[in-house]
Design a protein around this motif. Structure first.
Motif, PDB file in Angstrom:
ATOM      1  N   ILE A   1       2.989  -5.568  -4.208  1.00 40.14           N
ATOM      2  CA  ILE A   1       4.313  -5.641  -3.577  1.00 40.14           C
ATOM      3  C   ILE A   1       5.297  -5.806  -4.723  1.00 40.14           C
ATOM      4  O   ILE A   1       4.990  -6.435  -5.728  1.00 40.14           O
ATOM      5  CB  ILE A   1       4.381  -6.839  -2.601  1.00 40.14           C
TER       6      ILE A   1
ATOM      7  N   SER B   1       0.815  -1.235   0.000  1.00 40.54           N
ATOM      8  CA  SER B   1       0.000   0.000   0.000  1.00 40.54           C
ATOM      9  C   SER B   1       0.839   1.272   0.000  1.00 40.54           C
ATOM     10  O   SER B   1       0.357   2.331  -0.397  1.00 40.54           O
ATOM     11  CB  SER B   1      -0.945   0.012   1.205  1.00 40.54           C
ATOM     12  N   THR B   2       2.094   1.189   0.456  1.00 37.10           N
ATOM     13  CA  THR B   2       2.910   2.408   0.562  1.00 37.10           C
ATOM     14  C   THR B   2       3.675   2.714  -0.726  1.00 37.10           C
ATOM     15  O   THR B   2       4.344   3.738  -0.817  1.00 37.10           O
ATOM     16  CB  THR B   2       3.921   2.260   1.723  1.00 37.10           C
ATOM     17  N   GLY B   3       3.600   1.828  -1.707  1.00 41.78           N
ATOM     18  CA  GLY B   3       4.334   2.031  -2.959  1.00 41.78           C
ATOM     19  C   GLY B   3       3.550   2.879  -3.942  1.00 41.78           C
ATOM     20  O   GLY B   3       2.474   3.421  -3.630  1.00 41.78           O
ATOM     21  N   SER B   4       4.096   2.959  -5.146  1.00 40.71           N
ATOM     22  CA  SER B   4       3.499   3.794  -6.178  1.00 40.71           C
ATOM     23  C   SER B   4       2.093   3.281  -6.556  1.00 40.71           C
ATOM     24  O   SER B   4       1.118   4.050  -6.597  1.00 40.71           O
ATOM     25  CB  SER B   4       4.449   3.789  -7.380  1.00 40.71           C
TER      26      SER B   4
ATOM     27  N   THR C   1       8.485 -11.393  -3.339  1.00 35.39           N
ATOM     28  CA  THR C   1       7.889 -11.360  -1.992  1.00 35.39           C
ATOM     29  C   THR C   1       6.364 -11.437  -2.075  1.00 35.39           C
ATOM     30  O   THR C   1       5.723 -11.964  -1.176  1.00 35.39           O
ATOM     31  CB  THR C   1       8.280 -10.039  -1.273  1.00 35.39           C
TER      32      THR C   1
ATOM     33  N   ASP D   1      -0.993  -3.654 -14.769  1.00 31.54           N
ATOM     34  CA  ASP D   1       0.073  -3.157 -15.634  1.00 31.54           C
ATOM     35  C   ASP D   1      -0.618  -2.517 -16.837  1.00 31.54           C
ATOM     36  O   ASP D   1      -1.495  -3.146 -17.454  1.00 31.54           O
ATOM     37  CB  ASP D   1       0.915  -4.370 -16.102  1.00 31.54           C
TER      38      ASP D   1
ATOM     39  N   LYS E   1       5.956   7.705 -13.309  1.00 31.90           N
ATOM     40  CA  LYS E   1       6.617   7.844 -12.013  1.00 31.90           C
ATOM     41  C   LYS E   1       6.316   6.564 -11.239  1.00 31.90           C
ATOM     42  O   LYS E   1       5.170   6.283 -10.906  1.00 31.90           O
ATOM     43  CB  LYS E   1       6.023   9.070 -11.291  1.00 31.90           C
TER      44      LYS E   1
ATOM     45  N   ASN F   1       1.890  -6.646  -9.594  1.00 38.56           N
ATOM     46  CA  ASN F   1       3.181  -7.306  -9.361  1.00 38.56           C
ATOM     47  C   ASN F   1       3.472  -8.342 -10.455  1.00 38.56           C
ATOM     48  O   ASN F   1       3.106  -9.509 -10.361  1.00 38.56           O
ATOM     49  CB  ASN F   1       3.138  -7.975  -7.980  1.00 38.56           C
TER      50      ASN F   1
ATOM     51  N   ARG G   1      11.576   5.916  -3.932  1.00 38.18           N
ATOM     52  CA  ARG G   1      10.528   6.931  -3.988  1.00 38.18           C
ATOM     53  C   ARG G   1       9.261   6.279  -4.489  1.00 38.18           C
ATOM     54  O   ARG G   1       9.292   5.250  -5.135  1.00 38.18           O
ATOM     55  CB  ARG G   1      10.941   8.064  -4.926  1.00 38.18           C
TER      56      ARG G   1
ATOM     57  N   ASN H   1       8.047   1.487   5.133  1.00 36.19           N
ATOM     58  CA  ASN H   1       7.675   2.895   5.261  1.00 36.19           C
ATOM     59  C   ASN H   1       6.536   3.055   6.281  1.00 36.19           C
ATOM     60  O   ASN H   1       5.364   3.195   5.937  1.00 36.19           O
ATOM     61  CB  ASN H   1       7.259   3.436   3.883  1.00 36.19           C
TER      62      ASN H   1
ATOM     63  N   LEU I   1       0.650 -12.108   5.329  1.00 30.92           N
ATOM     64  CA  LEU I   1       0.269 -11.635   3.984  1.00 30.92           C
ATOM     65  C   LEU I   1      -0.748 -12.600   3.370  1.00 30.92           C
ATOM     66  O   LEU I   1      -1.724 -12.186   2.737  1.00 30.92           O
ATOM     67  CB  LEU I   1       1.499 -11.539   3.071  1.00 30.92           C
TER      68      LEU I   1
ATOM     69  N   GLY J   1       8.118   2.941  -8.766  1.00 35.03           N
ATOM     70  CA  GLY J   1       9.138   2.518  -7.808  1.00 35.03           C
ATOM     71  C   GLY J   1      10.489   2.350  -8.507  1.00 35.03           C
ATOM     72  O   GLY J   1      10.575   2.265  -9.732  1.00 35.03           O
TER      73      GLY J   1
HETATM   74  N1  LIG Z   1       4.442   1.840 -10.429  1.00 38.40           N
HETATM   75  C1  LIG Z   1       3.837   1.543 -11.561  1.00 38.40           C
HETATM   76  O1  LIG Z   1       3.358   2.422 -12.275  1.00 38.40           O
HETATM   77  C2  LIG Z   1       3.724   0.103 -12.005  1.00 38.40           C
HETATM   78  C3  LIG Z   1       3.145  -0.176 -13.252  1.00 38.40           C
HETATM   79  C4  LIG Z   1       2.985  -1.488 -13.629  1.00 38.40           C
HETATM   80  C5  LIG Z   1       3.393  -2.514 -12.801  1.00 38.40           C
HETATM   81  N2  LIG Z   1       3.973  -2.223 -11.593  1.00 38.40           N
HETATM   82  C6  LIG Z   1       4.413  -3.332 -10.744  1.00 38.40           C
HETATM   83  O2  LIG Z   1       3.767  -3.211  -9.485  1.00 38.40           O
HETATM   84  C7  LIG Z   1       4.640  -3.645  -8.440  1.00 38.40           C
HETATM   85  C8  LIG Z   1       4.821  -2.507  -7.467  1.00 38.40           C
HETATM   86  O3  LIG Z   1       5.466  -1.446  -8.150  1.00 38.40           O
HETATM   87  P1  LIG Z   1       5.647  -0.019  -7.474  1.00 38.40           P
HETATM   88  O4  LIG Z   1       6.160   0.869  -8.549  1.00 38.40           O
HETATM   89  O5  LIG Z   1       4.394   0.356  -6.753  1.00 38.40           O
HETATM   90  O6  LIG Z   1       6.813  -0.343  -6.435  1.00 38.40           O
HETATM   91  P2  LIG Z   1       7.228   0.464  -5.138  1.00 38.40           P
HETATM   92  O7  LIG Z   1       6.792   1.879  -5.239  1.00 38.40           O
HETATM   93  O8  LIG Z   1       8.659   0.172  -4.900  1.00 38.40           O
HETATM   94  O9  LIG Z   1       6.335  -0.230  -3.990  1.00 38.40           O
HETATM   95  C9  LIG Z   1       6.568  -1.536  -3.553  1.00 38.40           C
HETATM   96  C10 LIG Z   1       5.659  -1.863  -2.398  1.00 38.40           C
HETATM   97  O10 LIG Z   1       5.998  -3.163  -1.889  1.00 38.40           O
HETATM   98  C11 LIG Z   1       6.106  -3.068  -0.457  1.00 38.40           C
HETATM   99  N3  LIG Z   1       6.927  -4.143   0.058  1.00 38.40           N
HETATM  100  C12 LIG Z   1       8.219  -4.412  -0.219  1.00 38.40           C
HETATM  101  N4  LIG Z   1       8.624  -5.487   0.498  1.00 38.40           N
HETATM  102  C13 LIG Z   1       7.559  -5.884   1.236  1.00 38.40           C
HETATM  103  C14 LIG Z   1       7.343  -6.929   2.176  1.00 38.40           C
HETATM  104  N5  LIG Z   1       8.309  -7.783   2.513  1.00 38.40           N
HETATM  105  N6  LIG Z   1       6.128  -7.046   2.756  1.00 38.40           N
HETATM  106  C15 LIG Z   1       5.129  -6.180   2.435  1.00 38.40           C
HETATM  107  N7  LIG Z   1       5.280  -5.171   1.541  1.00 38.40           N
HETATM  108  C16 LIG Z   1       6.476  -5.031   0.961  1.00 38.40           C
HETATM  109  C17 LIG Z   1       6.714  -1.692  -0.265  1.00 38.40           C
HETATM  110  O11 LIG Z   1       6.619  -1.271   1.068  1.00 38.40           O
HETATM  111  P3  LIG Z   1       7.576  -0.095   1.686  1.00 38.40           P
HETATM  112  O12 LIG Z   1       7.634   1.002   0.661  1.00 38.40           O
HETATM  113  O13 LIG Z   1       6.810   0.284   2.905  1.00 38.40           O
HETATM  114  O14 LIG Z   1       8.905  -0.695   1.962  1.00 38.40           O
HETATM  115  C18 LIG Z   1       5.830  -0.905  -1.208  1.00 38.40           C
HETATM  116  O15 LIG Z   1       4.578  -0.675  -0.620  1.00 38.40           O
HETATM  117  C19 LIG Z   1       5.933  -4.085  -9.129  1.00 38.40           C
HETATM  118  O16 LIG Z   1       5.889  -5.446  -9.352  1.00 38.40           O
HETATM  119  C20 LIG Z   1       5.906  -3.335 -10.462  1.00 38.40           C
HETATM  120  O17 LIG Z   1       6.611  -4.021 -11.478  1.00 38.40           O
HETATM  121  C21 LIG Z   1       4.137  -0.940 -11.189  1.00 38.40           C
END
Ligand SMILES: NC(=O)c1ccc[n+]([C@@H]2O[C@H](COP(=O)([O-])OP(=O)(O)OC[C@H]3O[C@@H](n4cnc5c(N)ncnc54)[C@H](OP(=O)(O)O)[C@@H]3O)[C@@H](O)[C@H]2O)c1
Length: 425
Positions: A114, A18-21, A118, A163, A216, A137, A424, A47, A98, A218
C-alpha cells in the motif's frame, strides 16, 4: 484429496495494495508460479474494476477495500465481471480488516505494497505476528522504523525488502559478515530532472515529473523520484533495515538503474547487485528467499556494448535528499513528519496548487515547525502523521493566500493549467 494435499504445500499470500504497481507485479509472479503460491487475501483502495478482475483470476478468500462504499462498488464490479455470488470472497473494509488479513494464520507471507502510512499498522501487526513480510511500502520504516524493527527483533519475523536498492543490498550482504561491512551505496537514476538546470525547475509540470526515465511506478513514488525524496526515504529505510548510521549510507547517481546497490567491505572490496529494471525479480526474491528460482524478467545481455555512469547527487538542486539524512540523524518523529509533509506537498503539486520547487519548501518548513517527539506506539506515530499533514496543508493554504494578496504565487504554481494527471499503475 489430491487438491487438499497440494494446497497444504502451497504458500498463501496476503497482498496489501494489490491493484498498484507492486501489487500487479506480485500477482504476475504468482501467475508464473501458480503451482507454489496461492492468494489468501487482496487489499486495495479505490480501483474496484481491477480488484474484481484480480478476484476473478486469483480467487482469494478475502478482499479488503478502504470504505463501506467501496465494498458496495466491489460487489457491483464482481456482478458485472460475471462472477457467481457463491464464488465471491468474504468482503471487508477499513484498517481493522487490513490487520486481520495480515495476521491471519492462513497468510504465510504478507506483501506490504500500500502506498503511504495507510499501510503502517497492518505491516507492523504482520511483523508482530511473525510473518514473512515482503516490504515495498518504504513509508512503513520512514514513519515507524524504530517500532517496526523492535517488533522484528521481538517476534523473529522476516522482513525482506522489495525496494530494488534494498533488495540488492540484502543480496550483497550475503557475501560477507555484517561486522566486516563499512558502507552501503544506494544508486539513484537521478529522475527526469537530472540534467535540468535548477532555475528551470519552477516551470516543470506534473506530466514532466511523472516521466520517470527507467521505472514505471505509482504517482507518489514517481514524483518522489523526481525530487530525490524517494532516495532520501531509501537512506532512512536502509538505516533501519540493516542497522547503518546515515553517514554509512551513500547515494550515487547511476542513470541506467542497473546496478541497484553496492556493499563495501572492510578490505575495500565492493559487491554490487545488478539486474534488469523489473520489480518482479525483487518481489520473487522476497517470496523464495533464501532460495532462488527462474524469474520472469529479462536477463542482461553482456554481449551488447553498454556504458554505466556513476556520479554524485546534487544536494543543492534536490534539497530533500539532504533533509532526509538530517531527519534520520535527528531521530524521533522527524522522519514521520518528513513523510507526511511530502505526501501532502506531492498531492498539491499533482493538483497544480504548488510548483515543483515548492514541494521541498513545504516539506522543509513543516519539518522545521513540527516539534520532534519520541513515538512509543503506532497510535503516537499516526498522531504525529496527522498533525504534520495538517501543518503542511496549512502552510500551503497560507502560501496560496499570501500569493493571492501579493498577486504572485505563494509557494508558486506549476506552469501548465490542464487537468491533474490520474493515477496509473
Ligand atoms: N512501484 C515500484 O516500482 C516501487 C518500488 C519500490 C518501492 N515501492 C513502494 O511500494 C509502495 C507501493 O508503490 P506503488 O508504486 O505500487 O504504488 P501505487 O501504484 O500507487 O499503488 C498503491 C496501492 O495502495 C492501494 N491503497 C491505497 N490506499 C489504500 C487503502 N486505504 N487501503 C487499501 N489499499 C490502499 C492502492 O489501491 P487503489 O489503486 O485501488 O486505490 C494501490 O493498490 C510505495 O510505498 C512505494 O514507495 C514501489
Amino acid at each position: 484429496m489430491i487438491d487438499s494435499v497440494t494446497s497444504l504445500r502451497m504458500t498463501n499470500l496476503t497482498i496489501l495494495g494489490s491493484t498498484g504497481s507492486i501489487g500487479t507485479n506480485t500477482l504476475d509472479v504468482v501467475r508464473q508460479n501458480s503451482h507454489q503460491y496461492k492468494v489468501y487475501a487482496l487489499a486495495a483502495g479505490r480501483n474496484m474494476e481491477r480488484l474484481a478482475g484480480q478476484i476473478r483470476e486469483f480467487r482469494p478468500h478475502v478482499a479488503v477495500v478502504s470504505t463501506a462504499d467501496g465494498r458496495e462498488q466491489l460487489a457491483r464490479a464482481l456482478a458485472e465481471a460475471g462472477l457467481a455470488k457463491a464464488e465471491w470472497p468474504e468482503m471487508a473494509y477499513g484498517p481493522a480488516a487490513l490487520v486481520e488479513i495480515s495476521t491471519s494464520p492462513e497468510a504465510d507471507i504478507v506483501i506490504s505494497a500500500i502506498v503511504g502510512v495507510t499501510g503502517l499498522e497492518a505491516t507492523y501487526e504482520a511483523v508482530r505476528a511473525a510473518k514473512r513480510v515482503g516490504l515495498a511500502n518504504k513509508e512503513v520504516l520512514v514513519s515507524g522504523g524504530k517500532l517496526v524493527m523492535d517488533a522484528v527483533r521481538a517476534s523473529g519475523a522476516e522482513l525482506i525488502p522489495i525496494d530494488s536498492e534494498h533488495n540488492g543490498a540484502h543480496q550483497c550482504l550475503r557475501a560477507g559478515n555484517r561486522a566486516e561491512v563499512t558502507r552501503l551505496i544506494l544508486t539513484a537514476s537521478g529522475g527526469p530532472f537530472r540534467t535540468t538546470p535548477i532555475e528551470k525547475l519552477a516551470q516543470v509540470s506534473p506530466e514532466d515529473a511523472l516521466q520517470h526515465p527507467t521505472w514505471k511506478m505509482g504517482n507518489r513514488i514517481t514524483i518522489d523520484s523526481a525530487t530525490l525524496m524517494n532516495k532520501g526515504f531509501e537512506v532512512i529505510e536502509a538505516c533501519w533495515l540493516f542497522g547503518f548510521s546515515p553517514a554509512q549510507v551513500d547515494v550515487v547517481i547511476h542513470p541506467q538503474s542497473t546496478v541497484h546497490a553496492m556493499i563495501e567491505y572492510s578490505d575495500g572490496s565492493v559487491i554490487a547487485q545488478i539486474s534488469a529494471t523489473d520489480m518482479r525479480m525483487p518481489i520473487q526474491y522476497a517470496l523464495t528467499y533464501p532460495a532462488r528460482s527462474q524469474a520472469p524478467v529479462p536477463k542482461i545481455d553482456w554481449s551488447e556494448a553498454r556504458r554505466w555512469e556513476f556520479g554524485p547527487p546534487d544536494f543543492k538542486k534536490f534539497p530533500l535528499l539532504k533533509l532526509a539524512y538530517q531527519c534520520q540523524e535527528a531521530g524521533g518523529s522527524a522522519t514521520c513528519t518528513l513523510n507526511a509533509a511530502d505526501e501532502v506537498a506531492v498531492e498539491a503539486f499533482l493538483e497544480r496548487r504548488i510548483s515543483f520547487p515548492s514541494i521541498s519548501a513545504v516539506v522543509e518548513e513543516t519539518v522545521a515547525k513540527m516539534p520532534n517527539r519520541q513515538p512509543a506506539s503506532i497510535g503516537d506515530i499516526l498522531e504525529v502523521d496527522k498533525e504534520s499533514r495538517s501543518l503542511a496543508r496549512d502552510l500551503i493554504a497560507r502560501g496560496a493566500k499570501a500569493g493571492a494578496a501579493a498577486q504572485s504565487h505563494g509557494f508558486g504554481l506549476a506552469a501548465s493549467k490542464t487537468a491533474p494527471p490520474t493515477a496509473r499503475a
